[in-house]
Design a protein around this motif. Structure first.
Motif, PDB file in Angstrom:
ATOM      1  N   PRO A  46      -2.015  -6.680  14.346  1.00 29.59           N
ATOM      2  CA  PRO A  46      -2.113  -8.039  14.888  1.00 29.59           C
ATOM      3  C   PRO A  46      -0.848  -8.859  14.653  1.00 29.59           C
ATOM      4  N   ASP A  47      -0.118  -8.519  13.572  1.00 33.60           N
ATOM      5  CA  ASP A  47       1.145  -9.211  13.269  1.00 33.60           C
ATOM      6  C   ASP A  47       2.254  -8.173  13.109  1.00 33.60           C
ATOM      7  N   PRO A  48       2.774  -7.609  14.189  1.00 33.63           N
ATOM      8  CA  PRO A  48       3.752  -6.513  14.074  1.00 33.63           C
ATOM      9  C   PRO A  48       5.013  -6.884  13.306  1.00 33.63           C
ATOM     10  N   GLU A  49       5.422  -8.159  13.340  1.00 36.54           N
ATOM     11  CA  GLU A  49       6.636  -8.547  12.621  1.00 36.54           C
ATOM     12  C   GLU A  49       6.402  -8.678  11.115  1.00 36.54           C
ATOM     13  N   ARG A  50       5.159  -8.563  10.689  1.00 40.71           N
ATOM     14  CA  ARG A  50       4.847  -8.599   9.254  1.00 40.71           C
ATOM     15  C   ARG A  50       4.566  -7.197   8.695  1.00 40.71           C
ATOM     16  N   ILE A  51       4.774  -6.167   9.498  1.00 36.75           N
ATOM     17  CA  ILE A  51       4.530  -4.793   9.055  1.00 36.75           C
ATOM     18  C   ILE A  51       5.867  -4.140   8.725  1.00 36.75           C
ATOM     19  N   HIS A  52       5.974  -3.580   7.514  1.00 36.68           N
ATOM     20  CA  HIS A  52       7.219  -2.974   7.056  1.00 36.68           C
ATOM     21  C   HIS A  52       6.922  -1.579   6.502  1.00 36.68           C
ATOM     22  N   PHE A  53       7.493  -0.571   7.126  1.00 34.76           N
ATOM     23  CA  PHE A  53       7.220   0.826   6.815  1.00 34.76           C
ATOM     24  C   PHE A  53       8.367   1.419   6.004  1.00 34.76           C
ATOM     25  N   MET A  54       8.022   2.205   4.961  1.00 33.31           N
ATOM     26  CA  MET A  54       9.040   2.849   4.137  1.00 33.31           C
ATOM     27  C   MET A  54       8.754   4.342   4.011  1.00 33.31           C
ATOM     28  N   LEU A  65       0.841  -1.192   0.000  1.00 30.56           N
ATOM     29  CA  LEU A  65       0.000   0.000   0.000  1.00 30.56           C
ATOM     30  C   LEU A  65       0.875   1.241   0.000  1.00 30.56           C
ATOM     31  N   ILE A  66       0.359   2.333  -0.584  1.00 33.98           N
ATOM     32  CA  ILE A  66       1.028   3.620  -0.493  1.00 33.98           C
ATOM     33  C   ILE A  66       0.025   4.627   0.044  1.00 33.98           C
ATOM     34  N   ASN A  67       0.408   5.312   1.094  1.00 34.77           N
ATOM     35  CA  ASN A  67      -0.479   6.246   1.786  1.00 34.77           C
ATOM     36  C   ASN A  67       0.319   7.481   2.216  1.00 34.77           C
ATOM     37  N   PRO A  68      -0.029   8.665   1.664  1.00 33.10           N
ATOM     38  CA  PRO A  68      -1.067   8.974   0.668  1.00 33.10           C
ATOM     39  C   PRO A  68      -0.820   8.264  -0.660  1.00 33.10           C
ATOM     40  N   HIS A  69      -1.926   8.043  -1.364  1.00 32.09           N
ATOM     41  CA  HIS A  69      -1.895   7.230  -2.566  1.00 32.09           C
ATOM     42  C   HIS A  69      -1.259   7.971  -3.735  1.00 32.09           C
ATOM     43  N   ALA A  89      -4.845  -8.697   6.033  1.00 32.68           N
ATOM     44  CA  ALA A  89      -3.523  -9.318   5.934  1.00 32.68           C
ATOM     45  C   ALA A  89      -3.340 -10.397   6.990  1.00 32.68           C
ATOM     46  N   HIS A  90      -3.862 -10.170   8.182  1.00 35.48           N
ATOM     47  CA  HIS A  90      -3.749 -11.155   9.255  1.00 35.48           C
ATOM     48  C   HIS A  90      -4.503 -12.441   8.904  1.00 35.48           C
ATOM     49  N   ARG A  91      -5.703 -12.293   8.330  1.00 34.38           N
ATOM     50  CA  ARG A  91      -6.488 -13.481   7.953  1.00 34.38           C
ATOM     51  C   ARG A  91      -5.764 -14.328   6.925  1.00 34.38           C
ATOM     52  N   HIS A  92      -5.073 -13.662   6.004  1.00 33.62           N
ATOM     53  CA  HIS A  92      -4.427 -14.394   4.908  1.00 33.62           C
ATOM     54  C   HIS A  92      -2.926 -14.588   5.145  1.00 33.62           C
ATOM     55  N   LYS A  93      -2.474 -14.247   6.348  1.00 30.58           N
ATOM     56  CA  LYS A  93      -1.060 -14.417   6.709  1.00 30.58           C
ATOM     57  C   LYS A  93      -0.130 -13.697   5.726  1.00 30.58           C
ATOM     58  N   LEU A  94      -0.447 -12.434   5.468  1.00 35.53           N
ATOM     59  CA  LEU A  94       0.324 -11.626   4.532  1.00 35.53           C
ATOM     60  C   LEU A  94       1.211 -10.627   5.261  1.00 35.53           C
ATOM     61  N   HIS A  95       2.352 -10.338   4.675  1.00 35.18           N
ATOM     62  CA  HIS A  95       3.143  -9.199   5.103  1.00 35.18           C
ATOM     63  C   HIS A  95       2.461  -7.930   4.570  1.00 35.18           C
ATOM     64  N   VAL A  96       2.656  -6.805   5.240  1.00 33.22           N
ATOM     65  CA  VAL A  96       2.140  -5.517   4.785  1.00 33.22           C
ATOM     66  C   VAL A  96       3.320  -4.574   4.575  1.00 33.22           C
ATOM     67  N   ILE A  97       3.496  -4.136   3.331  1.00 37.81           N
ATOM     68  CA  ILE A  97       4.554  -3.185   2.982  1.00 37.81           C
ATOM     69  C   ILE A  97       3.886  -1.837   2.761  1.00 37.81           C
ATOM     70  N   MET A  98       4.141  -0.901   3.653  1.00 36.18           N
ATOM     71  CA  MET A  98       3.470   0.397   3.608  1.00 36.18           C
ATOM     72  C   MET A  98       4.463   1.495   3.226  1.00 36.18           C
ATOM     73  N   ASP A  99       4.204   2.145   2.109  1.00 36.51           N
ATOM     74  CA  ASP A  99       5.018   3.256   1.630  1.00 36.51           C
ATOM     75  C   ASP A  99       4.317   4.560   2.004  1.00 36.51           C
ATOM     76  N   GLU A 100       4.935   5.355   2.859  1.00 34.10           N
ATOM     77  CA  GLU A 100       4.349   6.629   3.293  1.00 34.10           C
ATOM     78  C   GLU A 100       5.226   7.802   2.853  1.00 34.10           C
ATOM     79  N   ILE A 101       5.761   7.726   1.634  1.00 36.00           N
ATOM     80  CA  ILE A 101       6.739   8.710   1.183  1.00 36.00           C
ATOM     81  C   ILE A 101       6.143  10.108   0.986  1.00 36.00           C
ATOM     82  N   TYR A 102       4.799  10.208   0.880  1.00 33.80           N
ATOM     83  CA  TYR A 102       4.145  11.524   0.746  1.00 33.80           C
ATOM     84  C   TYR A 102       3.460  11.954   2.054  1.00 33.80           C
TER      85      TYR A 102
END
Length: 338
Positions: free
Chosen positions: A107-115, A52-56, A75-88
């Protein structure tokens, strides 16, 4: 779209249609994420992460806090990592709350990655320095191995350290000034496009607007969109077409407005001339209002993103300059990327 390591991106299409459950076009919902996940499974694709990118970008939309929480639950239901781009994240020009992914109880802090990076919010397009925040030890270990090949030069580290150390100047001077200039520039581009009968998607952040050129297409096809884009190039305008962002509806273009008022107005005037020449046989434009000339100057300097199609589009622009000497002094409603 193929990424590094033979990873494939599965797009979740957003469009301008408004359903009974949506109040605005191009809205992301968990239902759309679930549909995209199901589509990927049917194709035998194993999805491992949600990006995801936020703002989009290119919509300029800020995700509300509840939507972010819903995405984390998805993401938690499907056991996904979340890559969040907040460059704006700091490039906001409307008084609207922004929620960072780091402020939520995931719910899964080790699967959250902030950029985040300096190039947008601090108008430092040549300073290719970014930050990745993750609690995942395996990812940190892998990135540390790669870091030795992508080290940030010492002088740049020194400059950036001094910059971010002055919190008072950043919070009380730079950010308010930059956001005010973005707001002024945004008003100029929206008013100018409105004078040409071109609506834009309501947005509150970013350096760009998402504009609807569909009525100017000769047909509602990707080929027609590229044809219009090519005509804009010949009209000394560089505007990213929707196909560069994987848009499923031909006719949407992203226009960057982070520039001085004179150049924005010049771009609007060139746009009017180009569109008039392109569609004068079928769409009368003689009655359009002139672009307002008495507008406040707003200087905001920054670069912007490329995309999967960026290299091809830039290559075609370069070819155009070679083939046609008239294509000079191009007004860039999107900036060149390095």
């Amino acid at each position: 779209m193929d990424l590094y390591g033979e990873v494939k991106a599965v797009h979740v299409n957003l469009d301008s249609k408004i359903s009974e459950y949506e109040s605005l076009p191009f809205r992301l919902t968990v239902d759309k994420l679930e549909a995209g996940m199901q589509h990927a499974k049917e194709k035998g694709i194993r999805v491992r992460a949600l990006i995801l990118i936020n703002p989009h970008n290119p919509l300029g939309d800020i995700y509300p806090e509840q939507l972010l929480k819903d995405c984390l639950d998805f993401a938690h239901r499907h056991k996904l990592h979340v890559i969040m781009d907040e460059i704006y994240m700091l490039s906001r020009f409307e008084d609207i709350n922004f929620t960072s992914i780091l402020s939520l109880n995931a719910p899964d802090p080790e699967r959250i990655h902030f950029m985040w990076g300096f190039s947008k919010d601090f108008a430092m397009c040549g300073i290719r320095v970014a930050v990745l925040h993750t609690r995942n030890k395996e990812i940190r270990s892998a990135l540390n191995r790669l870091a030795s090949f992508h080290r940030c030069p010492g002088p740049i580290q020194c400059i950036l350290r001094q910059l971010i150390a002055d919190r008072e100047w950043i919070n009380k001077t730079y950010i308010p000034t930059n956001q005010r200039r973005l707001r002024e520039a945004h008003r100029i581009i929206v008013d100018g496009l409105a004078a040409l009968g071109i609506p834009v998607l309501q947005n509150s952040a970013g350096l760009y607007v998402w504009a609807d050129f569909r009525k100017f297409l000769k047909a509602q096809t990707t080929e027609a969109e590229i044809d219009l884009w090519w005509k804009l190039i010949h009209g000394k305008l560089y505007i990213n077409p929707g196909i560069a962002f994987g848009c499923c509806e031909p006719g949407w273009f992203r226009l960057v407005f982070s520039d001085v008022a004179d150049r924005i107005n010049l771009g609007i005037q060139r746009l009017k001339v180009t569109l008039q020449a392109y569609v004068s046989e079928t769409i009368p434009m003689d009655d359009l209002k002139e672009v307002p000339s008495s507008l406040v100057s707003a200087k905001v300097c920054s670069d912007d993103d490329s995309s999967e199609w960026g290299e091809e589009l830039l290559q075609r622009t370069s070819e155009a300059r070679t083939q046609n000497n008239a294509i000079v002094n191009v007004t860039a409603f999107t900036s060149a990327t390095g």
